[in-house]
Design a protein around this motif. Sequence first.
Motif, mmCIF file in Angstrom:
data_model
loop_
_atom_site.group_PDB
_atom_site.id
_atom_site.type_symbol
_atom_site.label_atom_id
_atom_site.label_comp_id
_atom_site.label_asym_id
_atom_site.label_seq_id
_atom_site.Cartn_x
_atom_site.Cartn_y
_atom_site.Cartn_z
ATOM 1 N N ALA A 119 0.837 -1.205 0.000
ATOM 2 C CA ALA A 119 0.000 0.000 0.000
ATOM 3 C C ALA A 119 0.878 1.264 0.000
ATOM 4 O O ALA A 119 0.588 2.229 -0.707
ATOM 5 N N LYS A 123 1.122 4.231 -2.695
ATOM 6 C CA LYS A 123 0.949 5.630 -2.296
ATOM 7 C C LYS A 123 2.074 6.492 -2.889
ATOM 8 O O LYS A 123 1.851 7.621 -3.317
ATOM 9 N N SER A 126 1.296 7.673 -6.381
ATOM 10 C CA SER A 126 -0.040 8.274 -6.488
ATOM 11 C C SER A 126 -0.234 9.031 -7.796
ATOM 12 O O SER A 126 -1.313 8.976 -8.397
ATOM 13 N N ARG A 133 -8.724 2.730 -9.302
ATOM 14 C CA ARG A 133 -9.183 2.014 -8.102
ATOM 15 C C ARG A 133 -8.229 0.831 -7.887
ATOM 16 O O ARG A 133 -8.091 -0.024 -8.763
ATOM 17 N N ASP A 135 -7.420 -2.243 -5.211
ATOM 18 C CA ASP A 135 -7.848 -2.998 -4.028
ATOM 19 C C ASP A 135 -6.741 -3.950 -3.617
ATOM 20 O O ASP A 135 -6.188 -4.661 -4.458
ATOM 21 N N ASP A 184 -5.580 6.355 5.879
ATOM 22 C CA ASP A 184 -5.712 6.243 4.418
ATOM 23 C C ASP A 184 -4.975 5.014 3.884
ATOM 24 O O ASP A 184 -5.401 4.397 2.912
ATOM 25 N N ILE A 185 -3.879 4.618 4.547
ATOM 26 C CA ILE A 185 -3.166 3.406 4.107
ATOM 27 C C ILE A 185 -3.972 2.184 4.563
ATOM 28 O O ILE A 185 -4.144 1.222 3.815
ATOM 29 N N MET A 188 -6.756 1.120 2.367
ATOM 30 C CA MET A 188 -6.425 0.496 1.072
ATOM 31 C C MET A 188 -6.435 -1.030 1.150
ATOM 32 O O MET A 188 -6.376 -1.714 0.136
ATOM 33 N N ARG A 292 -12.619 -4.307 6.381
ATOM 34 C CA ARG A 292 -11.448 -3.432 6.540
ATOM 35 C C ARG A 292 -10.823 -3.643 7.898
ATOM 36 O O ARG A 292 -11.503 -3.911 8.851
#
Length: 292
Positions: A119, A123, A126, A133, A135, A184-185, A188, A292
Amino acid sequence: MNPPDYEYLRKLLRDQSGLDLSTDKQYLIESRLLPLARKAGLPGISDLVQKMKAGSNALVTQVVEAMTTNETFFFRDKVPFEHFRDTIMPEMLKARAARKSLRIWCAAGSTGQEPYSLAMCLKEMSASLAGWRVDILATDLSQEVLEKSKAGIYSQFEVQRGLPIQMLVKYFKQIGELWQINPDIRAMVAHRQLNLRHDLGEAGSFDVIFCRNVLIYFDQETKTQVLDRVARVTESDGYLVLGAAETVVGLTDSFKPLPDHRGLYVPNLQRKDRVALEALPRLRLAATGATR
Ligand SMILES: C[S@@+](CC[C@H](N)C(=O)[O-])C[C@H]1O[C@@H](n2cnc3c(N)ncnc32)[C@H](O)[C@@H]1O
């Protein structure tokens, strides 16, 4: 430990998790299971075995979990993450340019360092991924490690293993003596319990699969079965990343090594019984029971 108890445990572990214990691992069983027996108020391993034989499923789960080795750390072995950044992602950015979506599966993600390393890599990219998207699904047999992974909280020792200091500062928040990876991480990565011994269910197909340092615990037959199962959910132009001590060679022809990229494998499209993955429904993570 008496030989019948040892044989019972060996068979149970092989059937439940694929763990292949040689005939001389009594010390390992004792060191992992004696504390569990004591916690359950039982004097020894024999009593633990008796209780399992009497049908305690909860105890079986605890025994299987206690016997897993959850060793992991951020950016473990470095090279796979360099392959991810320098080989896999540039290819995927081209191949999925129209679709602008990517599915990554960490098949034995343990306490989260591996999926979160991916992840963080993403990032860092980015700019190239604007509007995409992506996942990441992290799965593991052990519910306990998944809970830790979801929380994303690590000790000072854990963040000092493999994580560049700049990334610690950028992506973590200090909470007392611990460090929590930023929301935010965390967002993901979706989590789901999954035993690689079983059918993968409705997980859909993946563009990139990290399945590292778990096959080493299985016998040859289980390794082949797991790799073939993984092949069925790998996109035809996708990638499989294995651990440094693992390979597909001699086990299956579902994948072939990518030349000059140690640990990196691609589906073998020549294999006649390869399923037409394009026909698989592209399921959303929400539909897979992932949390999550
Ligand atoms: C040594 S860790 C590897 C973690 C990470 N992939 C890495 O390379 O750092 C192995 C993980 O595999 C999990 N595991 C063992 N048997 C499994 C099975 N049958 N299905 C799914 N996960 C399993 C364990 O719970 C453990 O978290």
